[in-house]
Motif scaffolding. Structure first.
Motif, PDB file in Angstrom:
ATOM      1  N   LEU A 124       0.833  -1.208   0.000  1.00 28.83           N
ATOM      2  CA  LEU A 124       0.000   0.000   0.000  1.00 28.83           C
ATOM      3  C   LEU A 124       0.865   1.256   0.000  1.00 28.83           C
ATOM      4  O   LEU A 124       0.585   2.225  -0.697  1.00 28.83           O
ATOM      5  N   SER A 128       0.941   2.863  -3.646  1.00 28.54           N
ATOM      6  CA  SER A 128      -0.163   3.822  -3.633  1.00 28.54           C
ATOM      7  C   SER A 128       0.036   4.989  -2.681  1.00 28.54           C
ATOM      8  O   SER A 128      -0.774   5.919  -2.686  1.00 28.54           O
ATOM      9  N   GLY A 129       1.055   4.958  -1.842  1.00 30.43           N
ATOM     10  CA  GLY A 129       1.210   6.024  -0.860  1.00 30.43           C
ATOM     11  C   GLY A 129       0.050   6.066   0.115  1.00 30.43           C
ATOM     12  O   GLY A 129      -0.372   7.131   0.549  1.00 30.43           O
ATOM     13  N   VAL A 130      -0.459   4.889   0.457  1.00 27.32           N
ATOM     14  CA  VAL A 130      -1.591   4.785   1.380  1.00 27.32           C
ATOM     15  C   VAL A 130      -1.092   4.153   2.679  1.00 27.32           C
ATOM     16  O   VAL A 130      -0.437   3.108   2.650  1.00 27.32           O
ATOM     17  N   VAL A 131      -1.356   4.832   3.817  1.00 25.64           N
ATOM     18  CA  VAL A 131      -0.885   4.312   5.113  1.00 25.64           C
ATOM     19  C   VAL A 131      -2.051   4.200   6.101  1.00 25.64           C
ATOM     20  O   VAL A 131      -3.007   4.969   6.039  1.00 25.64           O
ATOM     21  N   ALA A 132      -1.931   3.243   7.013  1.00 27.15           N
ATOM     22  CA  ALA A 132      -2.964   3.045   8.041  1.00 27.15           C
ATOM     23  C   ALA A 132      -2.769   4.067   9.151  1.00 27.15           C
ATOM     24  O   ALA A 132      -1.646   4.336   9.573  1.00 27.15           O
TER      25      ALA A 132
END
Lengths: 449, 102
Positions: A124, A128-132
């Protein structure tokens, strides 16, 4: 990628069939697309992958991205789907570079939305540069520290790390400290990541046990026992990891022999010193051949290509061995720290042979207790329990239950994993639609690899 | 469907409109569909055929099949698809277990 570049230089005709839409595999996923702001978060070990993706642009390499292989037939006809159309290609030799999967980590609640593999968390971020925002990392191993350090750098550190390795694991690992010193670069990197995690004040609970994920429709919290006390940590996302294992689907479908490797707690394909399997002409390099990491995969891929070039009369035996010697030395250095790491960060035992109520087959929702029940009825191997209870019959085709079913049956029947065996994997390795088959390209291309 | 933002996008770029189970979503163009849906707050991608339990992406690398969705009528792994303008996405209607049964 390294193998393809080497093969092309030696005059072989090469086609790469890559399931991903862009080069890089899982380790260097989308490395050509990564933004300048994200590169420092991911680190130079990641951006170093550009060296490999660039090497694919040389002439002599046909690169097919977004191509999903679903069958490999004798003498080698490879069927795949690309852009909604079936296609096939003929090859004299095959180098499987199918890499690793996360070791299945069946613990209570692991099928809830919000529970992912640590590798998924990293993908991620890379792709996508998506972090939790509010996550907990659970398990053991170097990858857990890498993703934690990357999350710290991204400004979203995990709420906590719940680690399953114990002090006695580390004690045993010290027997391998000699190898670890030869692989000192990896140990230094590990210490640096741990320092980053400590500096960010991420709480670490080492030696945790009885780990379970709470939630009805999504993960809400992780419960566990730490130093004799029950703990509960709220979170939205749980990242699981206790090692990676070879992705066996393609090699198993070719009926290549696999043996149990106790140190890696997984099956590995039987290969010679060039990575050639007992199906002549099929080579395996990288983590699919046994876990060694991305750098080791490069050396192994090049070694396989040297043997292929010699078989194709493009390289003399003498030249092959001359070129192989430095690669073998480098490979030895890359693998030197493995025994230390495998011993210091063993799999979480409770997830190897889970409690009866824990779901072990995510697709068909079969529990560990059901598998033990089939063992009592006389099931000795995973293909029998598959027929009895559908474990391994769903869309993932046993990728995330195979090792667990083998472990449960081996334990229940007091047999070794080798005696117990593994699922018989058949084509199609990935779903293929009738429409894709109907649009199948009749043209058979020729390729050496 | 849950719309709590549990994920954060570090960067922003051009976005396109798609529909998810009949509602409009604006997702980064060309991005990984599963990642984009997670970042948009989609909490449940499908329900299992056996117990109807909710599922969402687990592996993000095309091996677990928990992110199966129907895209323009075809059941596919969301983590292996890139976002394009006008995609019509929904929870898979057929039983997940029948996608690749053998």
């Amino acid at each position: 990628m390294a193998a393809a570049a080497e093969a092309s230089e030696l005059g072989l005709s090469v086609t790469i069939i890559d399931e991903q839409p862009r080069a890089g595999g899982q380790i260097y996923r989308d490395v050509d697309k990564v933004s300048p702001s994200r590169a420092p978060i991911l680190g130079t070990d990641y951006t170093d992958g550009k060296r490999l993706t660039e090497s694919l642009r040389q002439s002599g390499i046909e690169y097919l991205p977004g191509a999903v292989v679903w069958a490999i037939e004798d003498q080698f006809r490879i069927m795949y789907t690309c852009e909604g159309r079936g296609a096939q290609i003929q090859a004299d030799r095959i180098l499987l570079a199918t890499g690793a999967l996360e070791r299945p980590m069946p613990i209570p609640g692991w099928t809830l939305p919000g529970v992912m593999t640590a590798g998924a968390g990293q993908i991620l971020l890379k792709q996508s540069g998506v972090v939790a925002k509010k996550s907990v990392l659970v398990g053991s191993g170097p990858l857990l520290y890498l993703i934690a350090a990357q999350m710290v750098r991204a400004g979203t550190p995990p709420v906590a790390m719940i680690e399953t390795q114990t002090r006695s694991d580390l004690g045993r690992a010290l027997w391998h400290v000699g190898g670890a010193l030869r692989g000192w670069r990896y140990i230094m990197k590990g210490l640096k990541m741990l320092a980053e995690i400590t500096l960010a004040r991420v709480p670490r609970y080492s030696g945790a046990s009885d780990i379970a994920i709470e939630g009805d429709d999504a993960a809400k919290a992780v419960t566990f026992i730490y130093k004799g006390r029950e703990r509960r940590i709220d979170c939205d996302i749980v990242f699981l990891h206790h090692g990676v294992v070879p992705n066996p689907q393609a090699s198993r479908s070719l009926r290549i022999s696999h043996n149990w490797n106790a140190a890696q707690q997984s099956f590995v394909p039987k290969l010679d010193e060039w990575g050639q399997s007992d199906v002549a002409g099929v080579f395996i390099a990288g983590d699919g051949a046994g876990i060694g990491g991305a750098k080791a995969a490069e050396q192994a891929g090049r070694l396989a290509v040297l043997k292929i070039a010699e078989d194709s009369a493009l390289l003399s035996t003498q030249d092959r061995d001359l070129k192989a010697a430095p690669l073998r030395r480098e490979l030895g250095r890359e693998l030197a720290a493995r025994p230390f790491l495998d011993t210091a960060y063993p799999p979480y035992i409770a997830a190897l042979t889970p409690d009866d109520n824990t779901t072990i087959c995510r697709c068909e929702e079969v529990t560990a207790g059901e598998i033990r029940g089939y063992a009592k009825l006389g099931c000795l191997g995973p293909n029998q329990t598959k027929a009895f209870g559908r474990a391994g019959m769903g869309p993932c085709q046993g990728r995330y239950c195979g090792l667990t079913v083998t472990a449960l049956l081996a334990d229940a029947n007091r047999q070794s994993p080798d005696e117990t065996g593994y699922y018989r994997i058949r084509a199609p390795l990935k779903p293929v639609t009738l429409g894709e088959l109907a649009a199948m390209d009749d043209m058979v291309q020729n390729s050496a690899e | 469907m849950k719309h709590v933002l549990t994920f954060l996008e570090l960067e922003s770029g051009p976005r396109v409109d798609v529909t998810w189970d009949g509602t409009a979503l604006s997702l980064p163009e060309g991005s990984n569909l599963a990642a984009a849906m997670l970042a948009a707050g989609v909490g449940v991608f499908r329900h299992t055929p056996v117990s109807k339990a909710p599922r969402s992406p687990f592996c993000m690398m095309g091996t677990c099949f928990d992110c199966l969705v129907e895209i323009d009528g075809v059941t596919r792994q969301a983590c292996m698809v890139e976002v394009t303008e006008g995609m019509v996405i929904s929870q898979p209607q057929e039983l997940g277990g029948q996608v690749n049964e053998m």
